[in-house]
Write a protein that holds these residues in place. Structure first.
Motif, short mmCIF file in Angstrom:
data_model
loop_
_atom_site.label_atom_id
_atom_site.label_comp_id
_atom_site.label_asym_id
_atom_site.label_seq_id
_atom_site.Cartn_x
_atom_site.Cartn_y
_atom_site.Cartn_z
N LEU A 1 -3.41 -0.54 -5.07
CA LEU A 1 -3.69 -0.22 -3.18
C LEU A 1 -5.25 -1.36 -3.11
O LEU A 1 -5.16 -1.61 -1.72
CB LEU A 1 -3.97 0.63 -3.99
CG LEU A 1 -3.14 1.80 -3.43
CD1 LEU A 1 -3.48 2.87 -4.39
CD2 LEU A 1 -2.70 1.75 -1.86
N ALA A 2 -6.25 -1.59 -3.83
CA ALA A 2 -7.57 -1.91 -3.83
C ALA A 2 -7.03 -3.33 -2.87
O ALA A 2 -7.65 -3.52 -2.21
CB ALA A 2 -8.07 -2.43 -4.29
N GLU B 1 -13.81 0.34 3.04
CA GLU B 1 -14.03 0.72 2.40
C GLU B 1 -12.62 2.14 1.77
O GLU B 1 -13.28 1.95 0.28
CB GLU B 1 -13.96 2.63 3.35
CG GLU B 1 -14.86 3.77 3.30
CD GLU B 1 -15.31 4.87 3.71
OE1 GLU B 1 -14.54 6.63 3.82
OE2 GLU B 1 -14.93 4.29 5.04
N ARG B 2 -11.52 1.58 1.63
CA ARG B 2 -10.59 2.22 0.75
C ARG B 2 -10.54 1.44 -0.10
O ARG B 2 -10.10 1.39 -1.59
CB ARG B 2 -9.03 2.51 1.73
CG ARG B 2 -9.04 3.82 2.73
CD ARG B 2 -8.04 3.69 2.90
NE ARG B 2 -6.87 4.41 1.70
CZ ARG B 2 -5.45 4.44 2.08
NH1 ARG B 2 -5.23 3.33 2.66
NH2 ARG B 2 -5.20 5.17 0.58
N VAL C 1 0.75 -1.44 0.19
CA VAL C 1 -0.23 0.11 -0.03
C VAL C 1 0.46 1.15 0.13
O VAL C 1 0.52 2.08 -0.41
CB VAL C 1 -0.86 0.09 0.50
CG1 VAL C 1 -1.81 1.36 1.86
CG2 VAL C 1 -2.02 -1.20 0.90
N ASP D 1 -9.52 -2.64 5.94
CA ASP D 1 -9.74 -1.69 5.44
C ASP D 1 -11.17 -1.81 3.90
O ASP D 1 -10.57 -1.32 2.65
CB ASP D 1 -8.87 -0.33 4.95
CG ASP D 1 -9.02 0.90 4.77
OD1 ASP D 1 -9.98 0.90 5.17
OD2 ASP D 1 -8.11 1.87 4.66
N CYS E 1 -5.31 -2.63 0.75
CA CYS E 1 -6.23 -2.56 1.58
C CYS E 1 -7.28 -3.26 1.81
O CYS E 1 -7.86 -3.32 3.83
CB CYS E 1 -7.19 -1.05 1.33
SG CYS E 1 -5.76 0.28 0.86
N GLU F 1 0.38 4.09 -3.03
CA GLU F 1 0.43 5.48 -2.26
C GLU F 1 0.99 6.19 -3.34
O GLU F 1 0.33 7.53 -3.43
CB GLU F 1 -0.04 5.54 -1.29
CG GLU F 1 -1.06 4.49 -0.65
CD GLU F 1 -1.13 5.01 0.65
OE1 GLU F 1 -2.34 4.83 1.29
OE2 GLU F 1 -0.41 5.13 1.20
N GLN G 1 -13.22 2.20 -2.75
CA GLN G 1 -12.77 3.51 -3.17
C GLN G 1 -12.15 2.77 -4.33
O GLN G 1 -12.01 3.59 -5.53
CB GLN G 1 -11.81 4.19 -2.42
CG GLN G 1 -11.92 5.48 -2.92
CD GLN G 1 -10.83 5.99 -2.13
OE1 GLN G 1 -10.89 6.47 -0.54
NE2 GLN G 1 -10.30 7.51 -2.49
N PHE G 2 -10.83 2.01 -4.12
CA PHE G 2 -10.03 2.04 -5.43
C PHE G 2 -10.26 0.70 -6.33
O PHE G 2 -9.76 0.64 -7.63
CB PHE G 2 -8.53 1.56 -4.36
CG PHE G 2 -8.11 2.77 -3.48
CD1 PHE G 2 -7.35 3.31 -4.94
CD2 PHE G 2 -7.22 2.61 -2.59
CE1 PHE G 2 -6.62 4.70 -4.16
CE2 PHE G 2 -6.28 3.40 -1.18
CZ PHE G 2 -6.67 4.44 -2.15
#
Length: 885
Positions: free
Chosen positions: A767-768, A778-779, A741, A776, A771, A745, A782-783
């Motif tokens: 990243l998805a 939620e992130r 991550v 995580d 996370c 990032e 998002q990714f």
């Protein structure tokens, strides 16, 4: 005419981009035909300044698309990214900067032209213009992606009051409003299309989709799906559109397409009316088998009957519908009203005699009115028709007396298969207006004009062969200048210029296929004789045919297309051809021959790369002859580096990993002795890939980090972040998720700043997953969503996979199953066996949680087979344990 026709038109337009009035008066791109939906507004006939302003907005939005998310509002935002942009020449943001400096000047206003390359960019004048040409091409692609002239949605409109069909229109609207399907049928010229358009125009909110079947132009499932998906996307329903974009314009599973259409239609407040005209062209006479494409379209339409109100128009009904309306001829009083509408007044007796002769056929009545305008008495016309009641005798008399200006317009329109741009005949504006007024030519409400199909066929038949070819050349130029490359290729072929068809279409083939034009292009290029082409065009034609046959799933025909061409010369075309040949041989069950072909491709690549080494050696020998011994030694070492690193690349591709590792180490030693930072970075990057394949992940991480350090030293931001993204993927394989991550990032903001969609998608996928593994959710969601918005076909399954895992973790099992099924399907279509295996295993686990044991077992067995094929024994064993539990 070449592939640059549209770019030339765009470049001329850009020179005046800040002058809306000039654009509206002079630019082909500011016409209603080209702008389409971008010109939507209160005025049905916008003035030049309004059209110019619409084009300015479309061009600015296309340029902003090159920048990416959140285009800069002020100069300081561009200046903050300037260093990174200049480190990535050829990137989308670099092109944005060039276009702003040279044309738009929204953020920079150079005092003189030379200041752009001398001060802002630090380039030579020649390099600036080369880069600018590329930027204009990329802007053109972005503009076409926004305006989409390839998907000209037909806009049904009734320019005149419909005579004699009011009751039929009301009957059809009542049935359609109740969710029923309606068929309109009748003889040619009886008024089916006009009645259908009146129904569509009266539909609440004018939410009607209209599609006219035109053989060889759009009578393929892909063409219909793209147009329908594009229309629904405009209404805010994007499921089918997103799928088509993810699959680069290919949709082979009609059941999936129908499911996505159902999802799109269900998401709308009210379903639109779906209208399909000329459907009888899809159903051959009794006893003949329909073409595969036609049968698939009919199957698709049959599946739509329960999803939306359906209006099917044709000379005969080709599908069962809830309501069938058969049109007959007009009554005498209705025929008299139609004649009056066309400024022909006649006695009742003459009208009755004409009615008896033509059985109330509106098309024959309009042609009779045209003859009356030429001076013939209606009684005389009816008398001639009494013996031969058909279109041909009326046409022959009328055509021989048409004025030269009108005849030129009619002849030019006769070569077009679909709506032609009305602005192409601005010099014959009065002649075109007269034809429109008499109903012989029809306007489509979007800047296009068409002839009646029957009239078009008769006029085309009258044209001498030489005249047809000349008109097709003109039509090709008209289409190409407006970015309609596949129709332009058709016209070049019919003009007897197959070489120009290939030259035009080959450079654009990826985008044209991605825009749903593959099947229409195949109808053209399958008919071109390679014997009429020079060797270069012949090889390009071979690749075109093979790629299009692959889209159709026709491996044998694709293989034949390749074997008809000599591929002995090493080139990019030869590499593409050998790769395609290997795929076809695999599909035909000949894996050994396929492997041999792949080996040939590696050898061809080696020969091309060897040319680099050879050029280094020639430069070194020249230095020796000039007694420049230090420089000659440098050239010799560079040649040695290229050779050693090249050997590593080839050995790695051949699976000889130990030998490749030794070759790369020798290349590193030479690069270090030279202080060749770029070479060190390249070899460390190649070693990262090699060691990752061997699952030596700790060493792979070490080389990735060294590559990043070297790219820092040489200032190569793009490659640095690309390796950082690769490093994140390697960290994930070693289950070092926090480090994955952190690395991703760092890379993602750079890719977002320069608008590098593949870099964004690949890094967001890492990243998805990272996370998700760190909890995580939620992130992770998002990714994963960011991956999907990039519409990159080969990263889509990774975003869908993580999205499915997140949904499963949150207990939304049905949503998880839908995402994982789609991830598996797209991975399989991409031939990404790695992701396919993981998606099937996750699908099996989720199906088990949902209580579907049979589906779970099937998915897990598929996953196991794929992991075994990949040689991933640890994952295969984990899957066996799941099957046994």
């Amino acid at each position: 005419m070449t592939a640059q026709a549209f770019d030339k038109e765009l470049k001329q337009t850009l020179k005046h981009v800040r002058d809306a009035a000039w654009l509206g008066e002079h630019s082909t791109l500011a016409t209603p035909y080209f702008l389409g939906g971008a010109l939507a507004g209160p005025s049905s006939r916008p003035d030049p300044a309004t059209r110019g302003q619409a084009l300015q907005r479309a061009l600015a939005a296309a340029a902003d698309d090159l920048w990416g998310d959140g285009p800069p509002a002020a100069r300081r935002q561009v200046e903050a990214e300037m260093a990174a942009i200049l480190q990535a020449p050829g990137s989308a943001r670099y092109h944005f900067l060039l276009l702003d400096l040279r044309y738009f000047q929204r953020h920079f206003k150079p005092r003189r032209l030379s200041q752009i390359w001398e001060e802002f960019l630090g380039l030579s004048r020649a390099q600036f213009y080369r880069d600018l040409d590329e930027a204009v091409t990329r802007l053109g692609e972005a503009l076409l992606a926004r305006v989409r002239p390839t998907f000209r949605l037909e806009r049904p409109r009734a320019d005149r009051e419909l005579v004699g069909r009011d009751a039929l229109v009301r009957e059809a609207l009542t049935a359609l409003a109740a969710g029923q399907s309606v068929a309109l049928s009748g003889a040619g010229g009886i008024g089916k299309t006009s009645t259908g358009m009146a129904i569509a125009a009266a539909w609440p909110g004018e939410a009607a989709f209209w599609y006219t079947v035109r053989p060889t132009l759009n009578d393929q499932p892909a063409s219909l799906l793209f147009c329908l998906a594009h229309y629904l996307r405009g209404l805010g329903a994007t499921a089918l559109w997103s799928q088509l974009m993810a699959q680069a314009g290919i949709e082979e599973d009609l059941r999936l397409a129908l499911g996505l259409l159902a999802e799109d239609l269900a998401s709308l407040p009210a379903p639109p009316l779906l209208c399909f005209d000329e459907l009888d062209r899809l159903r051959p006479p009794e006893g003949d088998r329909p073409l595969r494409d036609h049968a698939q379209i009919l199957e698709l339409l049959d599946g739509l009957r329960d999803l939306a109100p359906l209006l099917l128009v044709g000379q005969r009904a080709v599908l069962d519908t809830d309501r069938h309306v058969a049109l007959t001829g007009l009554e005498p009083r209705e025929l008299a009203a139609l004649l009056r509408q066309n400024d022909v007044t006649a006695a009742d007796a003459a009208v009755r005699r004409l009615h008896e002769a033509i059985a109330g056929n509106p098309r024959l009545a309009l042609l009779a009115a045209a003859l009356a305008h030429q001076g013939d008495a209606l009684d005389a016309i009816a008398g001639r028709l009494a013996t031969v009641p058909a279109l041909l005798p009326l046409f022959d008399r009328w055509w021989g007396r048409v004025g030269p200006r009108e005849q030129r317009v009619l002849a030019a329109l006769a070569v077009f298969r679909g709506p032609a741009p009305a602005d192409a005949w601005s010099a014959q504006r009065e002649a075109l207006a007269g034809l429109l007024e008499r109903g012989l030519v029809q306007a489509d409400g979007a800047g296009g004009v068409t002839l009646w199909p029957a009239l078009r066929e008769l006029i085309y038949r009258e044209l001498p062969a030489e005249r047809r070819e000349a008109l097709h050349r003109e039509a090709a130029a008209t289409r190409a200048a407006r970015g309609e490359f596949t129709p332009a290729a058709y016209h070049f072929w019919r003009a007897g210029r197959p070489d120009q068809a290939v030259q035009l279409w080959f450079p654009r083939r990826r985008s044209e296929i991605g825009r749903g034009q593959g099947a229409a292009a195949l109808a053209v290029f399958a008919e071109i004789s390679a014997g009429r082409l020079r060797p270069r065009e012949r090889r390009a034609l071979g690749v075109i045919r093979a790629e299009l046959r692959r889209l159709e799933g026709e491996a044998r025909a694709g293989l034949q297309a390749l074997e008809a061409v000599d591929w002995t010369l090493p080139s990019e075309l030869a590499l593409s051809a050998r790769t395609l040949r290997g795929e076809f041989l695999e599909a035909l069950g000949q894996p050994d021959a396929g492997m041999a072909t792949y080996d040939e491709a590696v050898s061809a690549a080696t020969r091309l790369l060897n040319q680099t080494v050879w050029l280094r050696a020639r430069r070194a020998r020249l230095r020796v002859r000039q007694r420049q011994m230090d420089e000659a030694w440098q050239e010799a070492l560079l040649a040695q580096y290229e050779a050693e690193n090249l050997q590593g690349v080839v050995l790695a591709e051949q699976g000889r990993y130990a030998e490749a590792l030794l070759a790369y180490r020798r290349a590193l030693a030479v690069a270090e002795s030279l202080g060749h930072d770029a070479g060190l970075a390249q070899t460390h990057r190649d070693l990262t890939t090699l060691l990752s394949r061997q699952a030596k992940l700790a060493e792979a991480v070490e080389h990735a980090e060294q590559a990043i350090a070297y790219y820092d030293r040489v200032g190569d931001r793009l490659n640095r972040e690309t390796v950082r993204s690769l490093l994140a993927s390697t960290y994930i394989q070693t289950r070092r998720f926090a480090e994955a991550v952190a690395a991703a990032e760092q890379a993602l903001p750079f890719f977002q700043r320069i608008g590098h969609t593949h870099g964004i998608a690949a890094t967001a996928a890492n990243l998805a997953e990272g996370c998700y593994e760190l909890g995580d959710l939620e992130r992770a969601r998002q990714f994963a969503g960011l991956v999907l918005t990039q519409e990159e076909p080969f990263t889509q399954p990774y975003g869908l996979f993580t999205l499915g895992l997140v949904d499963r973790a949150e207990g939304a099992l049905e949503k998880a199953l839908a995402s994982l099924r789609l991830a598996s399907q797209i991975a399989a279509q991409n031939e990404d066996v790695y992701m396919w295996a993981y998606a099937e295993r996750a699908l099996g686990e989720t199906s088990r949680e949902a209580g579907d044991g049979d589906a779970a077992m099937s998915a897990l067995e598929t996953s196991l087979a794929l992991f075994v094929e990949l040689g991933m024994e640890a994952e295969a064993e984990a899957t066996r344990r799941l099957l046994a539990s």
